[in-house]
Design an enzyme around this catalytic site. Structure first.
Site: not given
Ligand SMILES: NC(=O)c1ccc[n+]([C@@H]2O[C@H](COP(=O)([O-])OP(=O)(O)OC[C@H]3O[C@@H](n4cnc5c(N)ncnc54)[C@H](O)[C@@H]3O)[C@@H](O)[C@H]2O)c1
Ligand SMILES: [Zn+2]
Length: 388
Positions: A145, A167, A209, A251, A269, A276, A289
């Site tokens: 939990r 989130k 972003e 943010k 958003n 999305h 993304h």
């Molecule tokens: N919770 C929130 O408020 C929020 C906001 C924005 C995005 N998101 C989410 O984030 C996700 C996307 O995140 P992302 O773009 O970081 O993708 P990801 O986490 O898939 O990372 C992208 C790639 O980069 C690699 N990687 C990570 N750090 C690295 C580094 N320092 N050096 C080399 N490679 C590295 C990872 O292995 C992966 O293959 C989506 O699912 C999106 O919905 C959430």
């Molecule tokens: Zn986003």
């Protein structure tokens, strides 16, 4: 839509964890405080902050046991810097990438936590991009939990966005992030030095972003991004620290005022309704993304112009910056009907009405509550989707 007063950059000289920075051997990181119902938490930004994590955690009294959860790729690159901050010999490693952001992978994290005997005093350190942050955060929100969470974001996307705000969640085959929780971290460490190893495409995905933050809240950030792309692509630590700090500040201000997204937070958003949907119709495989959000912003701008709320010159400025950042994956072959159908699963639908964020200039937005499928269809056509 007015935003709360933006704060100025605050070096970490007071309060929580101050003593770690009493030695002048490295520059004090930028510290941004995020208010959450469960208590405020700091985001520390700056080159070298990751090396301070063991000390920060020792002094924070967050919990005696600390276990890292990461992906094999990220751990191989940056695990050494985190290892000293954990009390467990081995991290929990799960695959990252959008298609692994699901309840199956969360199940693997639960199993490893149970096998490691993690209890309520165990602190989970999520080390990775947004996928790891979101899915490990969801595991932390639900395991026993809820256990304490520290975010160590290693992608630009995660540093400017996903690690801040609380989130957490995973995707469902029918829609993005449909399973989730609010579980703010206790601490976020964003060290721009880890971005040196980030592949260029992932780096660009994070920059989209940042474009979003410029459009919704800050023309100076938008202009700065536009004028410092070369230094940013060179992964200059100062340029990165600035962009990450400004983005986090925007943010933080928004989520501090509206943690649970009852209104203001929806501006974050911008570009995400269509973004999305693009991710869902391509089964999370075609777009990063941020790339989907880039198209989503272009669609939101086209819709805003068509509805007379977005000045065409603002749309053109964003389109030019997006084009300058590099090519996006193709979208012409996707089906307009399928994309519009996918927006029906959007969480921004309140009482059957889509709350659509549109730009009224660079740095300001409004919400349209009467956007129709027809509006969305024409916007998609405008940005190059050709298949009905
Ligand atoms: N919770 C929130 O408020 C929020 C906001 C924005 C995005 N998101 C989410 O984030 C996700 C996307 O995140 P992302 O773009 O970081 O993708 P990801 O986490 O898939 O990372 C992208 C790639 O980069 C690699 N990687 C990570 N750090 C690295 C580094 N320092 N050096 C080399 N490679 C590295 C990872 O292995 C992966 O293959 C989506 O699912 C999106 O919905 C959430
Ligand atoms: Zn986003």
């Amino acid at each position: 839509m007015p935003l709360p007063m933006m704060r100025k950059s605050v070096p970490a000289t007071t309060g929580f964890m101050q003593s770690c920075y009493s030695t002048p051997s490295y520059m004090a990181p930028t510290r941004i405080e995020v208010a959450a119902a469960s208590g405020a938490y700091p985001v520390l930004i700056g080159p070298g902050t990751l090396a301070t994590l063991p000390r920060l955690l020792d002094q924070s009294l967050l919990g005696p046991r600390r276990i890292a959860v990461s992906s094999p790729v990220v751990w191989e690159l940056h695990g050494n810097a985190v290892r000293r901050a954990t009390t467990e010999r081995e991290p929990i490693l799960v695959p990252d990438g959008e298609r692994f952001k699901n309840t199956m992978t969360v199940g693997r994290v639960y199993e490893a936590l149970i096998r490691a005997g993690a209890d309520r005093s165990t602190v989970i350190i999520a080390v990775g991009g947004g996928v790891i942050g979101d899915l490990v955060g969801f595991a932390a929100a639900t395991y026993l939990r809820g256990v304490r969470l520290v975010q160590v974001p290693t992608t630009l996307m995660a540093q400017v966005d996903s690690a801040v705000g609380g989130k957490v969640g995973v995707n469902h085959p029918l829609g993005k992030n449909l399973i989730g929780a609010f579980h703010p971290p206790r601490l976020v460490i964003a060290d721009p030095a880890v971005l040196e190893t980030l592949p260029r495409r992932e780096f660009r995905a994070g920059l989209y972003e940042v474009v979003k933050y410029g459009v919704i809240a800050s023309e100076p950030l938008f202009d700065r991004l536009d004028s410092s792309l070369t230094t940013l692509f060179d992964r200059d630590h100062d340029a990165l620290s600035h962009v990450v700090s400004e983005s986090c500040r925007i943010k933080a201000d928004i989520v501090s005022a509206d943690e649970r997204e009852s209104g203001l937070r929806r501006v974050l958003n911008f570009g995400h309704t269509v973004g999305h949907a693009l991710e869902a119709v391509t089964r999370y495989r075609r777009f990063r993304h941020g790339e989907a959000v880039a198209y989503g912003m272009l669609a939101a701008l086209a819709l805003g112009v068509a509805r007379g709320v977005t000045p065409p010159e603002s749309r053109d400025r964003v389109a030019r910056l997006v084009a300058k950042l590099g090519p996006l994956p193709p979208i012409a072959d996707l089906s307009i009907k399928e994309i519009v159908a996918a927006t029906a699963h959007d969480k921004k639908i309140v009482d059957g009405t889509l709350h659509f964020v549109a730009a009224t200039g660079i740095g300001q937005t409004t919400t349209l509550k009467d956007v129709t499928a027809k509006d969305l269809k024409s916007a998609l056509k405008t940005i190059g989707v050709t298949r009905p």
